[in-house]
Design an enzyme around this catalytic site. Structure first.
Site, short mmCIF file in Angstrom:
data_model
loop_
_atom_site.label_atom_id
_atom_site.label_comp_id
_atom_site.label_asym_id
_atom_site.label_seq_id
_atom_site.Cartn_x
_atom_site.Cartn_y
_atom_site.Cartn_z
N ASN A 53 0.88 -1.16 0.00
CA ASN A 53 0.00 0.00 0.00
C ASN A 53 0.92 1.22 0.00
O ASN A 53 1.65 1.46 0.97
CB ASN A 53 -0.89 -0.03 1.25
CG ASN A 53 -1.80 1.18 1.32
OD1 ASN A 53 -1.55 2.20 0.68
ND2 ASN A 53 -2.87 1.06 2.10
N TYR A 142 -5.76 16.56 -9.73
CA TYR A 142 -4.75 15.68 -10.33
C TYR A 142 -3.55 16.50 -10.80
O TYR A 142 -2.39 16.18 -10.51
CB TYR A 142 -5.40 14.93 -11.50
CG TYR A 142 -4.48 14.08 -12.33
CD1 TYR A 142 -4.01 12.85 -11.86
CD2 TYR A 142 -4.11 14.47 -13.62
CE1 TYR A 142 -3.20 12.05 -12.64
CE2 TYR A 142 -3.29 13.66 -14.41
CZ TYR A 142 -2.84 12.46 -13.92
OH TYR A 142 -2.03 11.67 -14.69
N ILE A 172 -2.35 7.95 -22.66
CA ILE A 172 -1.66 6.75 -23.15
C ILE A 172 -2.66 5.75 -23.69
O ILE A 172 -3.63 5.39 -23.02
CB ILE A 172 -0.78 6.16 -22.04
CG1 ILE A 172 0.33 7.17 -21.75
CG2 ILE A 172 -0.17 4.83 -22.49
CD1 ILE A 172 1.23 6.80 -20.65
N1 SER Z 1 -4.36 10.26 -18.83
C1 SER Z 1 -4.45 11.16 -17.71
C2 SER Z 1 -5.83 11.57 -17.45
O1 SER Z 1 -6.57 11.72 -18.40
C3 SER Z 1 -3.61 12.36 -17.96
O2 SER Z 1 -2.32 12.14 -17.58
O3 SER Z 1 -6.16 11.80 -16.34
#
Ligand code: SER
Length: 316
Positions: A53, A142, A172
Site C-alpha cells: 500500500n 490531479y 496513453i
Molecule cells: N491520462 C491522464 C488523465 O486523463 C492524464 O495524464 O487523467
C-alpha cells in the site's frame, strides 16, 4: 544491473512496464508491488511480487531494504476525472505515494521515476507547442498533485541528491490493461467499441486536441529517461514528451480506414470537457530530444493499425 521496485504495477502503465523492464533487467530483478485488483493475467507467476500500500511508507521501505532495490518506479495515481469527483482521495494518493517513495529513496539511495502529465498544465499555459518551461497553474486536483510532484522531486534532487527523473505523459493508448477515470481514456475506449462493432459515445467534443502516445513509446520514455547520462540533463522533473495530437474526429476517421462502418456520436461529459479544455493541444518536446535523445516511433496511423490488430486478437 538494476534492482527495480514498481509501486502500482497492476495499472495501465505498470502492467506493461513490468514486462518490458523484466525483459531488459531480468525477471527476478523487477519486484512488482500490487495493492488493488484486478491483477494482470499471470501476474503472480511472471516474477517477484509484494503487496504494497503506497500510503504505508514502512511497506515500501521493507520492499526496498529486503530486495536490495536501487530504482523505484512510482506509478500510483488517481486519474484526473476520478480525482475531480473525489478530491481528497486524489490528493492523498497522489501526494502520499510520492512523498513515501521519495523518503524511502533518500534513506536507501534509490533513483525515482514518478510520471507527471499533460495535466500539470492549466488554462493559462500556452496551448500550442507548449514549452518545457512555462506557466503551470492547473485547475484540477490531479494536475496540482503532478506539479507538486515535479517540484518536490526536483527539491529532493537538489537538496539531498536523490536521483529523481520524470516525463510528462500524454494520454496513453494501450491494449493490455484499460485506464480508468482519466480524461484521455476516450482514446482507448473508442478502439474497444470499434473492434466490438459497437457505437462509441464520445465524452469529449469535436475539435478538442490533446497529446496522446502509444504504450510502446511511453515505455521507451520511462526507461530511457532513467538510463540517460545525468551529465546531459539540464531538466529532471519533468520532461515534455510528445508523439501525436488529435481530436475525436481525427481518431474516428483513422479507425474508419480499418473499420469503415464504425459509428461515433457525441455526448459531451462537462467535467471531462472542462479538464480537456484546460490542457495543451500539443507539447514541444525538444528538451527531451536534446537532453536524452527522446524519439517516438508511433504516429496516429501506426498506433491505430497496431491497436486494432491487438484488440481483434484480445477480443476474439
Ligand atoms: N491520462 C491522464 C488523465 O486523463 C492524464 O495524464 O487523467
Amino acid at each position: 544491473m538494476k534492482r527495480i521496485l514498481i509501486v502500482g504495477s497492476t495499472g495501465q502503465i505498470g502492467s506493461e512496464l513490468s514486462t518490458r523492464l523484466r525483459s531488459i533487467y531480468g525477471a527476478s530483478n523487477v519486484i512488482c508491488g500490487y495493492y488493488t485488483p484486478p491483477y494482470p493475467d499471470g501476474f503472480f507467476e511472471a516474477g517477484p511480487t509484494m503487496e504494497i500500500n503506497a500510503l504505508h511508507i514502512e511497506q515500501i521501505a521493507e520492499a526496498v531494504s529486503r530486495q536490495g532495490v536501487d530504482t523505484i518506479y512510482n506509478l500510483v495515481a488517481i486519474l484526473s476525472a476520478t480525482a475531480e469527483k473525489h478530491p481528497k482521495l486524489g490528493w492523498d494518493v497522489g501526494t502520499g505515494s510520492l512523498m513515501n517513495c521519495l523518503d524511502v529513496a533518500r534513506e536507501y539511495g534509490c533513483a525515482v521515476f514518478t510520471p507527471s502529465s499533460i495535466g500539470a498544465f492549466g488554462p493559462d499555459t500556452p496551448k500550442d507547442d507548449t514549452p518545457q518551461d512555462t506557466i503551470q497553474r492547473p485547475n484540477t486536483i490531479y494536475g496540482i498533485t503532478k506539479v507538486l510532484g515535479e517540484l518536490v522531486s526536483d527539491y529532493y534532487f537538489h537538496r539531498w541528491g536523490v536521483d529523481t527523473r520524470s516525463v510528462r505523459f500524454p494520454g496513453i493508448i494501450s491494449s493490455v490493461t484499460p485506464p480508468g477515470g482519466g480524461t484521455t481514456d476516450y482514446a482507448v475506449d473508442i478502439f474497444y467499441k470499434a473492434v466490438l462493432g459497437e457505437e462509441f459515445v464520445c465524452p469529449i467534443a469535436a475539435g478538442t486536441f490533446m497529446d496522446m502516445m502509444y504504450m510502446p513509446d511511453a515505455l521507451d520514455a520511462a526507461i530511457a529517461i532513467m538510463e540517460a547520462d545525468p551529465a546531459r540533463l539540464v531538466h529532471r522533473n519533468s520532461f515534455n514528451v510528445a508523439s501525436m495530437s488529435f481530436d475525436p474526429e481525427m481518431i474516428c476517421a483513422e479507425i474508419r480506414k480499418h473499420i469503415p462502418d464504425f459509428r461515433m456520436r457525441y455526448e459531451v461529459d462537462p467535467l471531462k470537457q472542462h479538464i480537456a479544455d484546460s490542457w495543451p493541444n500539443r507539447l514541444d518536446d525538444s528538451c527531451a530530444r536534446d537532453e536524452w535523445g527522446w524519439q517516438p516511433s508511433f504516429d496516429i496511423a501506426r498506433t491505430t493499425a497496431d491497436m486494432i490488430g491487438k484488440l481483434k486478437v484480445k477480443l476474439g
